[in-house]
Design an enzyme around this catalytic site. Structure first.
Site, mmCIF file in Angstrom:
data_model
loop_
_atom_site.group_PDB
_atom_site.id
_atom_site.type_symbol
_atom_site.label_atom_id
_atom_site.label_comp_id
_atom_site.label_asym_id
_atom_site.label_seq_id
_atom_site.Cartn_x
_atom_site.Cartn_y
_atom_site.Cartn_z
ATOM 1 N N ASP A 15 0.699 -1.303 -0.289
ATOM 2 C CA ASP A 15 0.124 0.178 -0.251
ATOM 3 C C ASP A 15 1.111 1.007 -0.035
ATOM 4 O OD1 ASP A 15 -2.056 -1.807 0.382
ATOM 5 O OD2 ASP A 15 -1.850 -2.005 2.805
ATOM 6 N N GLU A 188 -11.185 1.342 -3.567
ATOM 7 C CA GLU A 188 -10.682 1.790 -2.360
ATOM 8 C C GLU A 188 -9.002 2.098 -2.969
ATOM 9 O OE1 GLU A 188 -9.424 -1.954 -0.585
ATOM 10 O OE2 GLU A 188 -9.054 -3.194 -1.881
#
Length: 541
Positions: A15, A188
């Site tokens: 991420d 997302e």
């Protein structure tokens, strides 16, 4: 300049959020249940990185005791508004089932190394928060995905936008869903940018498994509507199962001082026929370009490239260097522990350069366990330690562990029989939720050893596939094999209790101690050795 091989942050580093301030680049990555929270890496050339700070390092900022596996710190976003650094993040308290408990916070610092402020609560409406500083208007905007517990077959309800007031320290005004994603779904990981009068919204879609992708959209108005990129997904491996870099998605964009643009992104490198990412989710980088149509494209994309041109070469000697850790000046920065903001209850380092673990709960606890470990960054490696530990029964054990989560680990321990006889035993957990029962992979009984004396423990991993434990009763004597060859690929996202879409961390290697009697038995470790090995079975090395 020779090209650089991806990933640039090998091992458990998912991420990525990337930022440049002047000549300095920073990447923040998720740490989940590992403490302190968030890894911030620094580079001057995009090729060579090192961790310089983990900013969530005190109880007032972060307490993850009780957080389930793969909860905790998700998808931090690091930004700078010209005056100070801003870091937004989620501390996930529950992730399984219809509900997710996802409080989002922001902390700030004038200097990247801190001190970092206590957190300001933002919202709990979803996860993956990002802060966008609109330098033209002076406003700050919070974007995050929305979670809807009523919505099936999945609960991803789009990307929401709301203004953040730094004076009041809270979000203000209306909240609007500005992007619902594409047919790939599971939208997302949003990041907003502004360029030539356009607002660009980069998102992650398709889940974090093998259908993962980076999707780009744009609008003239920050509130939308957002039109989707002509390619839809500017980066993905989903249609190319033989590509070296799989699971490509969840990205962020950075410009160099000379005007080049790069995308950093999450990726995984599977091994074995079962496609297990034994090093977890890693960070890779791709060169991009802005085309005449005003859209960003990945060079030679959308499939990610294993090799990429960067402003400098990577120091391969440093990447392959053996590390012998001692503990005279505290815990080395490569190491973390699990969940607790009170590390003094689980470990200390002494002036003799030893690491002392205080046995607490089991290795599978979600509250307080003495486990100190570093990331596995290579498919093949050797590791070893020397331990001094005097257990009195089978409820006290300490040793060397290769660990993913409570459901998936291998653990060579010094323990004792119920009669007090000290012995060596291998414990393993190789199941998935809810099966986390221990297995004892010995062909026979545990090995009795003398009641006193240090023991050298070691492990080898080859190709992310084969794991073998070793021991020696005299520190200088030759190591002996103990137990069978084990399946190293168990310690992977795909086996981490919840398969590829629910296990998010990565393989760690280190030392642990438990005292289920509650008497806080102590184990002393002289050093920890981590030696990368270039091996013929390594697919990508």
């Amino acid at each position: 300049m020779p090209p650089v091989r991806n990933p640039i942050l090998p091992g458990f580093n998912p991420d990525p959020s990337v930022l440049r301030v002047g000549e300095d680049y920073y990447i923040a990555t998720s740490t989940f249940e590992w403490y302190p929270g968030v890894q911030i890496h620094h580079s001057r050339d995009l090729a060579n990185w090192e961790v310089i700070v983990r900013p969530l390092s005190r109880k007032s900022q972060l307490d993850m005791r009780g957080n389930p596996d793969s909860c905790g710190i998700w998808a931090p976003c690091l930004s700078h508004d010209g005056e100070k650094f801003w870091l937004v993040y989620t501390d996930v308290k529950r992730k399984d089932g219809s509900f997710k408990d996802t409080p989002n916070y922001v902390v700030t610092a004038r200097d990247i190394t801190g001190p970092w402020s206590d957190p300001i609560f933002l919202n709990s409406s979803g996860f993956d928060p990002s802060l966008f500083h609109d330098l033209d208007t002076g406003k700050k905007w919070l974007v995050n995905m929305l979670w809807d517990h009523r919505q099936r077959p999945h609960y991803f309800a789009g990307i929401a936008l709301q203004e953040f007031d730094p004076i009041q320290g809270k979000v203000v005004g209306p909240r609007k869903t500005i992007f619902y994603g594409t047919d790939l779904a599971l939208v997302e990981g949003p990041h907003l940018y502004k360029r030539n009068g356009w607002y660009y919204l980069l998102t992650a879609e398709g889940g974090t498994g093998y259908d993962h992708a980076c999707t780009l959209a744009r609008s003239r108005d920050i509130w939308g509507p957002y039109e989707v990129h002509p390619q839809k997904h500017i980066l993905t491996s989903k249609d190319h199962p033989r590509s070296a870099l799989q699971r490509a998605g969840h990205g962020d964009i950075v410009d160099t001082p000379d005007g080049r643009t790069y995308l950093v992104h999450l990726t995984g490198r599977p091994v074995t026929q079962r496609r297990r990412c034994v090093l977890g989710r890693e960070t890779a980088i791709q060169e991009c370009y802005w085309a005449e149509d005003g859209w960003l494209y990945v060079k030679d994309g959308p499939v990610p490239s294993l090799w990429v041109d960067l402003p400098a070469a990577r120091d391969e000697a440093k990447y392959w260097a053996e590390k012998i850790y001692t503990f005279e000046t505290g815990l080395p920065k490569d190491f973390q522990w699990l969940r607790t903001p009170e590390p003094e209850r689980i470990f200390e380092t002494n002036p003799e350069g030893k690491l002392v673990l205080t046995g607490r709960e089991s290795i599978g606890s979600w509250f307080e366990q003495a486990l100190v470990a570093r990331r596995i960054e290579h498919f093949s490696l050797d590791a070893e330690t020397v331990i001094d530990f005097s257990p009195t029964d089978e409820r006290q054990f300490a040793g060397l562990t290769v660990y993913y989560c409570r459901y998936n680990f291998f653990y060579l321990t010094i323990t004792a029989h119920s009669n007090g006889q000290r012995e060596l035993q291998i414990m393993s957990s190789e199941g998935s939720w809810p099966d986390s029962n221990l297995r004892f992979p010995f062909p026979g009984e545990p090995i009795p050893i003398p009641q006193e004396g240090k023991v050298r423990l070691a492990v080898t991993i080859r190709g992310g596939k084969q794991l073998q434990f070793y021991y020696a009763l005299e520190v200088e004597e030759e190591l002996k094999k103990i137990g069978p060859v084990l399946d190293a690929s168990i310690v992977s996202d795909e086996c981490g209790g919840h398969k590829e879409h629910g296990s998010f961390t990565g393989a760690m290697i280190g030392v642990a101690a438990s005292d289920l009697n509650g008497t806080a038995a102590r184990a002393i470790f002289d050093y920890f050795l981590y030696r990368p090995v270039s091996h013929e079975s390594d697919r990508y090395e």
